[in-house]
Each structure stands twice: as structure tokens, then as C-alpha cells.
Design an enzyme around this catalytic site. Structure first.
Site, PDB file in Angstrom:
ATOM      1  N   ARG A 133      31.317  40.244  33.597  1.00 57.15           N
ATOM      2  CA  ARG A 133      32.486  40.869  34.239  1.00 57.15           C
ATOM      3  C   ARG A 133      32.891  42.116  33.453  1.00 57.15           C
ATOM      4  O   ARG A 133      32.932  42.101  32.221  1.00 57.15           O
ATOM      5  CB  ARG A 133      33.646  39.877  34.290  1.00 57.15           C
ATOM      6  CG  ARG A 133      34.863  40.369  35.053  1.00 57.15           C
ATOM      7  CD  ARG A 133      35.931  39.283  35.106  1.00 57.15           C
ATOM      8  NE  ARG A 133      35.455  38.121  35.834  1.00 57.15           N
ATOM      9  CZ  ARG A 133      35.842  36.869  35.585  1.00 57.15           C
ATOM     10  NH1 ARG A 133      36.693  36.617  34.607  1.00 57.15           N
ATOM     11  NH2 ARG A 133      35.375  35.865  36.302  1.00 57.15           N
ATOM     12  N   ARG A 187      43.542  39.899  29.878  1.00 56.68           N
ATOM     13  CA  ARG A 187      42.339  40.274  30.625  1.00 56.68           C
ATOM     14  C   ARG A 187      42.543  41.575  31.402  1.00 56.68           C
ATOM     15  O   ARG A 187      43.519  42.291  31.184  1.00 56.68           O
ATOM     16  CB  ARG A 187      41.941  39.125  31.553  1.00 56.68           C
ATOM     17  CG  ARG A 187      41.571  37.854  30.787  1.00 56.68           C
ATOM     18  CD  ARG A 187      40.987  36.796  31.698  1.00 56.68           C
ATOM     19  NE  ARG A 187      40.555  35.617  30.956  1.00 56.68           N
ATOM     20  CZ  ARG A 187      39.905  34.587  31.508  1.00 56.68           C
ATOM     21  NH1 ARG A 187      39.618  34.601  32.814  1.00 56.68           N
ATOM     22  NH2 ARG A 187      39.551  33.546  30.792  1.00 56.68           N
ATOM     23  N   LYS A 193      44.003  32.063  28.602  1.00 56.01           N
ATOM     24  CA  LYS A 193      43.913  33.395  29.200  1.00 56.01           C
ATOM     25  C   LYS A 193      45.290  33.929  29.544  1.00 56.01           C
ATOM     26  O   LYS A 193      46.251  33.176  29.741  1.00 56.01           O
ATOM     27  CB  LYS A 193      43.034  33.351  30.443  1.00 56.01           C
ATOM     28  CG  LYS A 193      43.509  32.401  31.535  1.00 56.01           C
ATOM     29  CD  LYS A 193      42.448  32.292  32.626  1.00 56.01           C
ATOM     30  CE  LYS A 193      42.853  31.234  33.653  1.00 56.01           C
ATOM     31  NZ  LYS A 193      41.805  31.060  34.685  1.00 56.01           N
ATOM     32  N   LYS A 239      47.123  37.170  31.958  1.00 52.66           N
ATOM     33  CA  LYS A 239      46.850  38.148  33.008  1.00 52.66           C
ATOM     34  C   LYS A 239      48.079  39.016  33.273  1.00 52.66           C
ATOM     35  O   LYS A 239      49.182  38.500  33.433  1.00 52.66           O
ATOM     36  CB  LYS A 239      46.415  37.437  34.293  1.00 52.66           C
ATOM     37  CG  LYS A 239      45.123  36.632  34.128  1.00 52.66           C
ATOM     38  CD  LYS A 239      44.735  35.912  35.402  1.00 52.66           C
ATOM     39  CE  LYS A 239      43.416  35.151  35.227  1.00 52.66           C
ATOM     40  NZ  LYS A 239      43.015  34.453  36.470  1.00 52.66           N
ATOM     41  N   CYS A 265      36.709  32.950  46.529  1.00 50.01           N
ATOM     42  CA  CYS A 265      36.056  33.026  45.225  1.00 50.01           C
ATOM     43  C   CYS A 265      34.546  32.876  45.421  1.00 50.01           C
ATOM     44  O   CYS A 265      34.062  32.593  46.516  1.00 50.01           O
ATOM     45  CB  CYS A 265      36.589  31.937  44.299  1.00 50.01           C
ATOM     46  SG  CYS A 265      36.049  30.267  44.756  1.00 50.01           S
ATOM     47  N   CYS A 309      28.952  29.221  40.241  1.00 49.58           N
ATOM     48  CA  CYS A 309      30.076  28.796  39.418  1.00 49.58           C
ATOM     49  C   CYS A 309      29.946  27.321  39.034  1.00 49.58           C
ATOM     50  O   CYS A 309      29.806  26.443  39.905  1.00 49.58           O
ATOM     51  CB  CYS A 309      31.401  29.015  40.152  1.00 49.58           C
ATOM     52  SG  CYS A 309      32.838  28.487  39.181  1.00 49.58           S
ATOM     53  N   CYS A 369      37.301  25.284  43.962  1.00 52.95           N
ATOM     54  CA  CYS A 369      37.894  24.323  43.042  1.00 52.95           C
ATOM     55  C   CYS A 369      39.375  24.657  42.900  1.00 52.95           C
ATOM     56  O   CYS A 369      39.837  25.682  43.396  1.00 52.95           O
ATOM     57  CB  CYS A 369      37.172  24.359  41.683  1.00 52.95           C
ATOM     58  SG  CYS A 369      37.731  25.677  40.590  1.00 52.95           S
ATOM     59  N   CYS A 385      41.088  31.005  41.612  1.00 55.36           N
ATOM     60  CA  CYS A 385      40.701  32.394  41.363  1.00 55.36           C
ATOM     61  C   CYS A 385      41.024  33.329  42.529  1.00 55.36           C
ATOM     62  O   CYS A 385      41.294  34.506  42.319  1.00 55.36           O
ATOM     63  CB  CYS A 385      39.213  32.472  41.026  1.00 55.36           C
ATOM     64  SG  CYS A 385      38.788  31.720  39.447  1.00 55.36           S
TER      65      CYS A 385
END
Length: 581
Positions: A82, A151, A218, A220, A439, A445, A484, A488
Site C-alpha cells: 500500500r 496512516r 492503527k 487514521k 473491500c 485478504c 469481514c 475497511c
């Protein structure tokens, strides 16, 4: 910049990742040694965690996993990479280099992500370093695109308010650069193999903001420009909402904190959460505030349980007022009172828009963000040809679309001709498809429980038939799907959200706000394709007949008692209907 918090070796009882970070020598670990091991296509387990800070995830091709296991072969390992691309902006020259990387080292496609950047799939271990070096030659990098750090910073991309959007981009870029990890590990490992200044010994290197073990999870950050909420401001840890003066210039920013989408099926202690408005700041204060919020989360975040480690849980546990007080203590000044603002949508304006300077911008719809060539549409080739002649820029949107931006009036006809020649514009889409997002999910994934990118377009096609029967072909309804519950594609802020539970099986969520300000709620559990359509068709028909003037679908199902309103993330699992599968 803040002084680095002194961090001794983590005590017992912390999450496993804390020990991996502590002994990693500022994210180096044994990545170099893992790359040199030719006996396997994988890297060492600890390095798979550290690799996220470098912008890559180890994956395998799950469609062939069982077949390879029968043959006593290891999984077909490859890597997703990414890119860090603040606000999703790149030049035509960079676009051509990114295209070349996709066709040389990856699977021949570019994937526009829901975080306003690109990622590559199918990069094998032997090509991992070559790919990183090619990205560096494009004057881009992948550091902090993943991992327990701030991120890729997003910013509103619809450029119909150009002056404000330019300011949003500059703020996003400034925060991204300021909060980058300071370790020299990325360049040392991937680019030239030489240790950078300060990287010769662990004792000579430091992370002034993050500390030795970085963040608990993480983080954001996004920047929004009303009335567009195209970045889903309330879904993120930290946000800035532009406040304009009477002349349309930036007067400052409302600061939001504590949003996040991830949860775990069956664990009601985990839930998505919309961000709170914390206060108002000036542009000059904004980057300092971002740093200090990160340090509060660094020190207050839960390092014992990664499911409870995001900023949203810190604020739920400590309270917003306590968080604000600690932040203002570290800042040395108080935030202002929030200023009025309003949003009207989360989507993109597909097609041409002209800004106040007379420049044109074409937003190209990219279904599920996958930029590739098919018999019907040559998206990859078409954008490649445009990049060869375009003298403006490209912008990736948070809805996985691409904007050919800053087109001079005299060049507009030429861009239109290239779009038409490759069958990618102008095109007409239903309101549902324009507002759809998925996603990646299967086959790459490792977290996916069900299909998403490969399934949603077909589901939308069938739902379009039901919408047509109701006379709602052009009705804008937000639908999002993930394989899931990690969220995302931000499904919990969709008027219709679908989250994978198992192969071909999904939970159906309804009732989010069209402007992204309210979460939806679980309506049906463990339903499959035919049941999804059967549940939604009568709701579409009722919406067509009984909706109020300008009433959105998410508001309608709440008003009619189909689903209860989710007032806050901690109530996401409350007031559920009889969840018949």
C-alpha cells in the site's frame, strides 16, 4: 515536536505485538534476513507484523489454498503493498510509473483503496524490494501506510470548492509528514541498503512522537470540506472539518476524535463508533493538535488487548471531557468552541465539474476501486493514455474513484475523446451503484470470511431490478460490503451494509444516515443472496410509496419502525429486531 516518552521493556501481560515492536530496533526486526530466505515465499512471523509499518501485508491466494495443501505445497504466498499518498494526489508522471509497477511486479491492476491511495496485489517475495525501489523512483513511499501509526491522511477530493480543497490538501500533507515515523528503517531496508544518519545503533535513534513501541493500534486522520462528507469524517480517529468565513476562505477547523469501524462478530464489547466533535482550532494549531492527540493515545491507549486498543475505546473508557482536559494540558492552550457545520452526502460527483478558476475535473466511477481492463471497459489503458497527455493531476477519492483533475478548458475535449475511446466515459449508473463500495476480501485478504469485491457488483445488478420495479432507478442509496467485520469499506455507515459471516453468508445492516453522521444497525443475521434481495425488495417498494419529501432511505426505515436508530456506538448492539436468518 513532543519529547519521546521514556519506554522501558514492556511489562508482562501486554499484547504480543508490543513485544515485537519493542525488540524490533525501530521496525527493522529480521526483515532483511526474511527476504534472503529462498526456501519459502513467506517471511518470519514477527516480520509480518513489522512489515505493516513498511506498508505491506503477507497474503496467500486462498482460491488455491486447499489444492496446494493436498499437494503438500506451502500456500501461494504473495504481498499486498500500500502506498502513502496524502489526500490521494499524484502527478501524471507518477501515475505512469505506478501503472508500470502494476504490470511489471503485481497482478496487472491498480486498486484504489477506501483510504484514498493505491495498493498492489500479488507481489512475490523476490519482487518485494524491486517494487519498493520502483515506488521510491516515483517519489512516493509506503512507510506508515499500515501499522500502529498514523496512516495515510485523507482529504476531501471533490474539487468544486477549489480554494477550500487546496487548504484541506495542504493540511493533510502537513499532518502526514509531521507524524511519519522517524526511523531510517524503510530506506535502509528497501532503497539503498545503507544505514541513514542516526540509524547506526539503536541507542542513537528515537521516535520523538511515537516512542519505541509506537501506538497501541492503527490511527487514521481525515480532513473534510462541507457540505461533502466524502471522507466519512466520523469513521476516523482524528478529523478536521473546514469552517469557512463569509468569503469562502478557511477560518479554521472543527476537530473530531474517536471514530472507528472495526468490531468482532459475537463480541459486544467491540463496536463501530462515530467520532465526537472536540472543539475548534486554527490552521496554525492543527498539526500541533494532531501530534498531541497522538501522544495522548500513545500513553492512554490499551496495550493489553488489541481489540480494545483504538482511540474510540480510549474515549469511551476515559470520557470525552477527560480526554479534552489532557489534550489541552499538553497543548498549553484550550480549544475553541465548535463552529456550525453541515454535510449533505458521502458520495462523489461522477462526471465533469468546473471550479471557480475555470479548470475542469472529471470523476470516473471505478467499481470497487479495481483499475483494470476488461472487454467492456479499458480503464487501466485509458487512464494510461490520459496520463501521457494530461498536464494537471490525478486524485483518488475515499469512495475508490479517480478524478482526472485540473484539466484546462482547451484540453477537455481531448480528455473526453480518450475516455470515450476506451469506453469509460461518460457513463450512466444507478444511484445505488454510484454509492456502492466494497473491500478486497477473497481471494487475497487473510481476514475475509466471505466475498466482497467480486460479489457486490452482481448483487447490485439484481437490486437494480428491484429498484426499477419501485421506480427508484436514480435514487441515491448508499450500499457497502465487506468480507469481514473489520469494516475497511465502512459498511456500518451505509444505509445498506453487508458484512461477511461465512462463505456466501452476510449480516444485513440498515439505517445509517446518508451524510455519514449515524451508524446503522443489524437487521438480519446470516442471510444469503436470495434472502438479501427478498428482504430489501419490499423495503424499496415501501420507500417509493411512503417516503417524505427528500427523505433518505436510511431515515425512512427508522421512521417506519423497520430498525431502531443507533444513537451512539456503545448502543450499536442494543434494540435489535428479531434476527431471523
Amino acid at each position: 515536536m513532543a519529547d519521546e516518552k521514556t519506554q522501558e521493556t514492556p511489562p508482562p501481560g501486554l499484547a504480543a505485538n508490543e513485544y515485537i515492536k519493542d525488540k524490533s530496533n525501530y521496525l527493522r526486526g529480521t526483515i532483511v534476513e526474511s527476504l534472503e530466505r529462498q526456501i519459502t515465499g513467506a517471511i518470519a512471523d514477527d516480520d509480518t507484523q513489522l512489515g505493516k509499518f513498511h506498508g505491506f501485508y503477507q497474503q496467500d491466494h486462498r482460491d488455491v489454498r486447499a489444492e496446494r495443501a493436498k499437494k503438500k505445497l506451502e500456500p501461494a504466498y504473495s504481498f499486498m503493498i500500500r502506498i502513502r499518498m496524502p489526500a490521494g494526489v499524484c502527478t501524471p508522471e507518477q501515475w505512469l510509473k505506478l501503472d508500470e509497477i502494476a504490470t511489471t511486479f503485481a497482478n496487472g491492476t491498480l486498486r484504489a483503496t477506501t483510504r484514498q491511495t493505491f495498493q498492489y496485489h500479488g507481489v512475490i517475495k523476490n519482487n518485494l524490494k524491486r517494487t519498493m525501489q520502483a515506488i521510491d523512483r516515483a517519489s512516493l513511499d509506503t512507510i506508515a501506510a499500515c501499522g500502529d501509526v498514523n496512516r495515510n491522511v485523507m482529504a476531501s477530493s471533490n474539487p468544486h470548492l477549489s480554494a477550500a480543497h487546496d487548504a484541506a490538501y495542504e493540511l493533510a500533507r502537513a499532518i502526514s509528514e509531521h507524524l511519519l515515523p522517524k526511523t531510517g528503517a524503510w530506506r535502509e531496508i528497501w532503497i539503498d541498503g545503507e544505514k541513514v544518519a542516526g540509524g547506526e545503533a539503536e541507542t542513537e535513534e528515537s521516535e520523538p512522537v511515537y516512542g519505541k513501541t509506537y501506538l497501541p493500534r492503527k490511527f487514521k486522520t481525515v480532513v473534510a470540506v462541507p457540505p461533502d462528507n466524502d471522507v466519512d469524517i466520523f469513521a476516523h480517529d482524528l478529523g478536521y472539518i473546514a469552517v469557512l468565513d463569509k468569503k469562502g476562505a478557511i477560518a479554521g477547523w472543527n476537530v473530531t476524535v474517536g471514530g472507528g469501524m472495526g468490531m468482532t462478530h459475537g463480541d459486544e464489547a467491540t463496536f463501530p463508533r462515530t467520532a465526537d466533535v472536540l472543539g475548534f482550532c486554527t490552521t496554525e494549531q492543527a498539526t500541533d493538535i494532531a501530534e498531541k492527540i497522538v501522544t495522548v493515545q500513545r500513553d492512554w491507549g490499551d496495550r493489553t488487548n488489541r481489540k480494545h486498543a483504538r482511540l474510540k475505546y480510549t474515549i469511551e473508557t476515559r470520557g470525552l471531557e477527560a480526554f479534552r482536559a489532557e489534550l489541552e494540558k499538553r497543548l498549553g492552550y484550550k480549544l475553541g468552541k465548535p463552529r456550525p457545520f453541515s454535510f449533505n452526502s458521502t458520495g462523489d460527483r461522477i462526471g465533469w465539474v468546473q471550479d471557480h478558476q475555470g479548470l475542469w475535473h472529471y470523476t470516473l466511477f471505478i467499481e470497487s476501486g479495481r483499475i483494470k481492463d476488461t472487454e467492456e471497459r479499458q480503464i487501466l489503458k485509458g487512464l494510461r493514455e490520459i496520463a501521457k497527455v494530461h498536464d494537471g493531476e490525478f486524485r483518488i477519492t475515499a469512495n475508490q474513484n479517480v478524478i482526472v483533475a485540473r484539466v484546462k478548458p482547451e484540453n477537455k475535449a481531448g480528455i473526453e475523446a480518450l475516455l470515450a475511446a476506451h469506453h469509460i466515459g461518460p457513463e450512466s449508473y444507478s444511484g445505488l451503484r454510484r454509492n456502492s463500495m466494497a473491500c478486497v476480501a477473497l481471494p487475497t485478504c487473510g481476514l475475509a470470511l466471505a466475498e466482497s469485491e467480486r460479489y457486490l457488483p452482481d448483487l447490485v445488478t439484481e437490486l437494480e431490478t428491484a429498484l426499477g420495479e419501485a421506480g427508484l432507478d436514480e435514487a441515491d442509496i448508499v450500499i457497502r460490503m465487506t468480507g469481514c467485520p473489520n469494516g475497511c469499506a465502512r459498511p456500518y455507515l451505509a444505509e445498506i451494509g453487508l458484512v461477511g459471516r461465512g462463505p456466501g453468508t452476510y449480516n444485513l445492516y440498515l439505517g445509517a444516515a446518508f451524510d455519514g453522521s449515524r451508524l446503522n444497525k443489524l437487521y438480519r443475521r446470516d442471510i444469503r443472496h436470495e434472502r438479501i434481495i427478498a428482504e430489501l425488495r419490499p423495503l424499496f417498494l415501501a420507500y417509493a410509496k411512503e417516503r417524505g419529501e427528500k427523505e433518505r432511505f436510511g431515515d425512512f426505515v427508522i421512521r417506519k419502525g423497520v430498525i431502531a436508530k443507533t444513537e451512539a456506538g456503545r448502543h450499536f448492539h442494543a434494540d435489535l429486531p428479531e434476527l431471523v436468518g
